[in-house]
Structure formats: structure tokens, C-alpha cells
Scaffold this active site. Structure first.
Site, PDB file in Angstrom:
ATOM      1  N   THR A  98      29.518  54.255   0.321  1.00 53.04           N
ATOM      2  CA  THR A  98      30.462  55.195  -0.279  1.00 53.04           C
ATOM      3  C   THR A  98      31.745  55.193   0.543  1.00 53.04           C
ATOM      4  OG1 THR A  98      30.730  57.481  -1.014  1.00 53.04           O
ATOM      5  CG2 THR A  98      29.664  57.151   1.087  1.00 53.04           C
ATOM      6  N   THR A  99      32.725  55.933   0.085  1.00 49.33           N
ATOM      7  CA  THR A  99      33.953  56.163   0.849  1.00 49.33           C
ATOM      8  C   THR A  99      34.348  57.625   0.693  1.00 49.33           C
ATOM      9  OG1 THR A  99      34.739  53.895   0.499  1.00 49.33           O
ATOM     10  CG2 THR A  99      36.359  55.530   1.172  1.00 49.33           C
TER      11      THR A  99
END
Length: 277
Positions: free
Chosen positions: A67-68
Site C-alpha cells: 500500500t501507500t
């Protein structure tokens, strides 16, 4: 062959096949429960429960995910941003998840790790904060919230629980991990795309940014990360937290940011239609 006794040489063969002398099938249920099945259910071989908060079950195959998420402080408050792709190995499990969750009017949380674990602990944290407010007639501080979450997560250190939450208050930014770690800072980016996001933030972030500049910076950082990280992508969610409370920006498709970047470089023009045969 005639004349051979079942109690003789054939009895060993029957025993090996799981039958007794009376041609009745032996039951291994008791042995299985005292052995392998007890251990899988969190008990030792004597039937006593192991002193563990979580029972680990071996997955049939490794399941990687990424994810970010990011958050930073500037003179106008705190910005929290994240992509919306939920990945399960090479599969895009969901393109439109919510990785930023409001806890109360002045606190939002960005989440990374296992999706199920993050959703569970966000609900637990929301419940505990609400109960504290009802009991004491005041809201728990951001530092107190981070300390409470850290204490709740610490017993699960060493298990398969995978939670990394960044608490974004209007004046503080605190990172809490599933092993109980608690860190306070001015900028955090968590997830597989965080190295790319840090590259953008370290270049342009400053305390004196205006609101729109900070929003553009956060959006660009998420875009750059999703452009290089296969586990991140689809859309960007963005929250702005101030002393008056949090405010959510409209979700934006990251392909629009990509087109703007290409037009800025002069590589692509959306107004030109290319026909091909």
C-alpha cells in the site's frame, strides 16, 4: 492360503492397515486430538490451552500485500493521504478500499498491513475512545490514544497480526505498529510505496506550505508511488485535519494525475484524438 492363522503373520499386516484381530477398524481419534489437532487449536498435548492471545494458522502459500499511505504536518494542520488498492499477492482484491478512517472529529487514522487486522483494530480503537469520552466527559488526547493502542497491540507481538496505523491529529502525527512500537514525528509514509513517496516529500515539504500546495504535494507523492509500486494504485483519498476538525477531499482517480503529468511534460495531449487502423 488355507491353514494360515489371522493371529499369525497376517495379524501384523492387519494391524499395519489399522484393523484389530476382530476385523474392526481402529480409531485414531483420541491420538489425533492429543497430538496434531490439539496443537492446531491452541492446546498442548495434554489438552491444556496454550498461553497465547492468537492462534497462528499456516497459510497454504505466502500472501504478500502492499500500500501507500502518508501523513505530514505543515503550518495549516495535518495532511493524510493514501491510495485505494487492496492487493493479495498478484491479485487486485479491491480497487476502492478506504485506508483512511475517521476516529472522531479531530483524528483520522491511515492504515497499512493486513486489511482484516486493520479494520478490526480501527473499530476497537474507535470503541475505546468513545467509552473513554463517556466515562470521563472529555476526549482522550492524541498521545493518550497512541499509547492506548500501543498497549493493546503489544501482547500480539510475534504473531501474524499485521497492523501499522498512523494517527493524524490536528497538531500531532504518531505511528503505531503491531509490535507495540510508537513513534512521533512530522512526516510518515508507510507501505510498499513509501520509498517513492518519501522521495517526493523530502524534496518539496516545508512548514510554510499553503493549504493548496500541501494538498498538491500529498497527491503527487501518492501518484509517484503508485506509478512505480505495483501494489498501490487506482485512486487517492486525502484528508485535511485542523483545529476545527477533519475535512475530506473528493476522491480522485490517479489516471487523471497521470494525464496531467504527461501533458506537463509535453508527451501527451488528451485533446488530440489518434485514429488507428
Amino acid at each position: 492360503a488355507p491353514g494360515r492363522d489371522l493371529a499369525g503373520s497376517n495379524s501384523n499386516s492387519l494391524a499395519n492397515l489399522g484393523w484389530n484381530k476382530g476385523m474392526h477398524r481402529k480409531s485414531n481419534l483420541h491420538t489425533d486430538y492429543k497430538g496434531k489437532h490439539y496443537e492446531q487449536c491452541g492446546y498442548d498435548t495434554k489438552g491444556k490451552q496454550k498461553p497465547s492471545h492468537s492462534v497462528s494458522v499456516r497459510r497454504p502459500f505466502p500472501l504478500s500485500h502492499g500500500t501507500t499511505t502518508l501523513g505530514f504536518i505543515f503550518q495549516g494542520g495535518v495532511i493524510a493521504a493514501a491510495d485505494t488498492r487492496a492487493s493479495a499477492g498478484g491479485l487486485v482484491a479491491c480497487p476502492a478500499v478506504h485506508k483512511i478512517t475517521p476516529i472522531h472529529s479531530h483524528l483520522v487514522v491511515t492504515s497499512s498491513g493486513s486489511g482484516a487486522d486493520c479494520m478490526l483494530w480501527e473499530r476497537i480503537l474507535t470503541r475505546e475512545i468513545r467509552l473513554y469520552q463517556l466515562r470521563h466527559k472529555r476526549r482522550l488526547s492524541i498521545r493518550g490514544t497512541a499509547k492506548l493502542l500501543s498497549l493493546m497491540l503489544h501482547p500480539f507481538k510475534g504473531t501474524d497480526v499485521c497492523v501499522a496505523l498512523t494517527l493524524c491529529g490536528w497538531d500531532k502525527l504518531i505511528y503505531v505498529c503491531s509490535d507495540g512500537a510508537r513513534l512521533q514525528g512530522d512526516i510518515f509514509s508507510v507501505g510498499s510505496g513509501s520509498p517513492y513517496a518519501y522521495g517526493v516529500l523530502d524534496r518539496s515539504l516545508s512548514w510554510s506550505l499553503h493549504k493548496e500546495e500541501a494538498i498538491l504535494l500529498a497527491r503527487e507523492a501518492v501518484f509517484r508511488a503508485t506509478h512505480r509500486d505495483a501494489y498501490s494504485g487506482n485512486n487517492v483519498d486525502l484528508f485535511h485535519v485542523t483545529a476545527e476538525g477533519w475535512r475530506q477531499r473528493q476522491r480522485e482517480d490517479l489516471k487523471e494525475e497521470y494525464y496531467r503529468d504527461m501533458e506537463k511534460r509535453g508527451i501527451f495531449n488528451r485533446n488530440i484524438t489518434v485514429w488507428s487502423l
